[in-house]
Design a protein around this motif. Structure first.
Motif, PDB file in Angstrom:
ATOM      1  N   GLN A 108     -14.941  23.895 -22.623  1.00 56.28           N
ATOM      2  CA  GLN A 108     -14.282  24.208 -21.320  1.00 56.28           C
ATOM      3  C   GLN A 108     -12.546  24.094 -21.775  1.00 56.28           C
ATOM      4  OE1 GLN A 108     -15.102  21.292 -18.475  1.00 56.28           O
ATOM      5  NE2 GLN A 108     -13.551  22.157 -17.062  1.00 56.28           N
ATOM      6  N   ASP A 125      -6.371  25.258 -18.364  1.00 54.08           N
ATOM      7  CA  ASP A 125      -6.404  25.371 -16.990  1.00 54.08           C
ATOM      8  C   ASP A 125      -6.243  26.678 -16.367  1.00 54.08           C
ATOM      9  OD1 ASP A 125      -6.491  22.385 -16.484  1.00 54.08           O
ATOM     10  OD2 ASP A 125      -4.254  22.415 -17.005  1.00 54.08           O
ATOM     11  N   SER A 126      -6.922  27.688 -17.199  1.00 51.50           N
ATOM     12  CA  SER A 126      -6.966  29.129 -16.948  1.00 51.50           C
ATOM     13  C   SER A 126      -7.959  29.533 -15.955  1.00 51.50           C
ATOM     14  CB  SER A 126      -6.830  29.837 -18.084  1.00 51.50           C
ATOM     15  OG  SER A 126      -8.130  29.695 -18.496  1.00 51.50           O
ATOM     16  N   ASP A 127      -7.754  30.430 -15.021  1.00 50.62           N
ATOM     17  CA  ASP A 127      -8.804  30.855 -14.151  1.00 50.62           C
ATOM     18  C   ASP A 127      -9.903  31.466 -14.772  1.00 50.62           C
ATOM     19  OD1 ASP A 127      -7.176  29.867 -12.148  1.00 50.62           O
ATOM     20  OD2 ASP A 127      -6.062  31.619 -11.629  1.00 50.62           O
ATOM     21  N   SER A 128      -9.539  32.537 -15.841  1.00 54.07           N
ATOM     22  CA  SER A 128     -10.838  33.223 -16.353  1.00 54.07           C
ATOM     23  C   SER A 128     -11.123  32.205 -17.526  1.00 54.07           C
ATOM     24  CB  SER A 128     -10.254  34.399 -16.760  1.00 54.07           C
ATOM     25  OG  SER A 128      -9.267  34.391 -17.832  1.00 54.07           O
ATOM     26  N   SER A 129     -12.308  32.568 -18.018  1.00 53.99           N
ATOM     27  CA  SER A 129     -13.028  31.998 -19.249  1.00 53.99           C
ATOM     28  C   SER A 129     -12.739  32.820 -20.365  1.00 53.99           C
ATOM     29  CB  SER A 129     -14.527  31.475 -18.896  1.00 53.99           C
ATOM     30  OG  SER A 129     -15.152  31.134 -20.030  1.00 53.99           O
TER      31      SER A 129
END
Length: 191
Positions: A108, A125-129
């Motif tokens: 993660q 802490d990024s929005d996309s994976s």
């Protein structure tokens, strides 16, 4: 199948999984095959948590050894031995769960890598994976291929610890059946 033979199968299956967990965790300390990253503390906290060595390794190996003994006739292949195997399998399940959680966090949060001139975790802490979008992997300049390295080893730990958890839970059920119904004995049926 007899509860004793089932215990033996479970233990024999746990041994290679323990070895894989330990090796994966140790290899995670040496990205790019170099010791400088561990020496300079450029490894993720999840690697330092030693989920593969402590959780999927030692905490599963000790129960596997005892479970192996319950699968053999003699001192541990009886109702009391099967009862104790429940407790040992529970310890193994906790270890496998610890390894599983650490592997999930490692996947993660992503790797620690050099982005331009700074060491940071660009995917934390990024929005996309970043796992499904390989176009973001260029952000990590050093160590080379650290994203694939991290994904490969933490995914292996995730699968390994998941299997360990299933096997330890199965042994808990098997131990309960062996404790209540007795273990199979070749000569006299049940003891």
């Amino acid at each position: 199948m007899c509860t004793g033979k089932c215990s033996l199968c479970i233990a024999v299956t746990l041994y290679p999984l323990v070895l894989i967990s330990i090796i994966c965790n140790i290899v995670l300390f040496f990205p790019d095959g170099d010791i400088k990253y561990a020496r300079d503390d450029h490894i993720t906290p999840e690697v330092k948590y030693m989920g593969g060595v402590i959780g999927g390794g030692i905490m599963v190996l000790l129960p596997a050894l005892y479970i192996h003994l319950t699968g053999q006739q003699g001192c541990c292949g009886n109702r009391c031995g099967m009862f104790l195997s429940i407790a040992f399998a529970a310890v193994g399940a906790v270890g496998a769960l610890y390894s599983f959680v650490v592997a999930v966090l490692g996947l993660q949060n992503g790797p620690l890598c050099k982005v331009l001139l700074i060491w940071l975790r660009p995917f934390e802490d990024s929005d996309s994976s970043y796992l499904s979008d390989s176009s973001q992997w260029w952000k990590c300049l050093e160590p080379e291929n650290i994203v694939q390295f991290n994904i490969g080893l933490f995914s292996t730990l995730l699968v390994t610890s998941g299997l360990q958890l299933i096997l330890c839970a199965t042994q808990m059920i098997n131990g309960l059946v062996g404790c209540l119904c007795g273990t199979c004995n070749k000569d006299s049926g049940m003891i």
